[in-house]
Design an enzyme around this catalytic site. Structure first.
Site, mmCIF file in Angstrom:
data_model
loop_
_atom_site.group_PDB
_atom_site.id
_atom_site.type_symbol
_atom_site.label_atom_id
_atom_site.label_comp_id
_atom_site.label_asym_id
_atom_site.label_seq_id
_atom_site.Cartn_x
_atom_site.Cartn_y
_atom_site.Cartn_z
ATOM 1 N N HIS A 1 7.516 -1.138 -1.703
ATOM 2 C CA HIS A 1 9.012 -1.700 -0.750
ATOM 3 C C HIS A 1 10.153 -2.292 -1.231
ATOM 4 C CE1 HIS A 1 6.611 -2.290 3.051
ATOM 5 N NE2 HIS A 1 6.715 -0.674 2.644
ATOM 6 N N GLU B 1 12.176 -4.940 -0.569
ATOM 7 C CA GLU B 1 12.293 -6.064 -0.563
ATOM 8 C C GLU B 1 11.645 -6.358 -2.363
ATOM 9 O OE1 GLU B 1 13.153 -5.353 3.584
ATOM 10 O OE2 GLU B 1 11.361 -4.182 1.799
ATOM 11 N N CYS C 1 9.101 -5.964 5.849
ATOM 12 C CA CYS C 1 7.394 -6.213 7.126
ATOM 13 C C CYS C 1 6.575 -7.784 6.388
ATOM 14 C CB CYS C 1 6.482 -5.221 6.449
ATOM 15 S SG CYS C 1 6.021 -5.558 4.918
ATOM 16 N N CYS D 1 5.827 -8.372 2.504
ATOM 17 C CA CYS D 1 7.641 -8.599 1.914
ATOM 18 C C CYS D 1 7.734 -10.151 2.201
ATOM 19 C CB CYS D 1 8.159 -7.455 2.369
ATOM 20 S SG CYS D 1 8.523 -5.785 1.338
#
Length: 162
Positions: free
Chosen positions: A79, A81, A107, A110
């Protein structure tokens, strides 16, 4: 200068540009970590370095019809992040006290990483179906809100005045 963007608009625009590098077939996300109005690190979502991109090998989650926000462990991508945190760690840049500007609500995974990295604020663009992430941020005392650009705010204000 009247056309000069507000800081949040500026960093969200940069996050959107970072997202343009994403290699995910389902969603392009960008993240910019900022402290004292200085960019510390950036990240976009996609396969790890040295690994084939989803555009080359396909998306398992798409092939299996897995809805957004579910079975993240089956995704070969990292991801945005997570990549921003990894880049900070890789180059010795502390994110303690930073603000995360991300094009999509993070999410839960993260979110947990950002909390432990010392992120103090999360500003996001689009929504993501993960209520736990927002609850975790609130519980940890991390300020979090959905970004509305000044253009969007002006449109809403004009619509309400009609």
């Amino acid at each position: 200068m009247a056309n000069r963007p507000e800081w949040d608009d500026y960093f969200m625009d940069i996050a959107a540009m970072v997202a343009s590098r994403a290699t995910c077939l389902r969603r392009q996300v960008g993240c910019v970590m900022v402290k004292d109005r200085r960019i510390l690190s950036t990240g976009y979502n996609g396969a790890p370095s040295g690994v084939s991109h989803c555009s080359e090998v396909g998306c398992r989650r798409e092939q299996e019809g897995i809805p957004s926000g579910e079975r993240a462990e089956l995704c070969r991508g990292v991801h945005a992040e997570q990549n921003a945190i990894i880049q900070g760690a890789r180059y010795g840049v502390s994110l303690q006290g930073a603000v995360a500007y991300t094009t999509t609500q993070p999410c839960s995974i993260c979110t947990k990483m950002m909390i432990n990295a010392g992120i103090v604020e999360v500003i996001f663009g689009g929504e993501f179906p993960d209520e736990m992430s927002l609850a975790l941020l609130k519980e940890a005392g991390v300020f979090c809100h959905k970004h509305t650009s000044r253009i969007e705010a002006a449109r809403k204000k004009a619509a309400n005045e009609r």
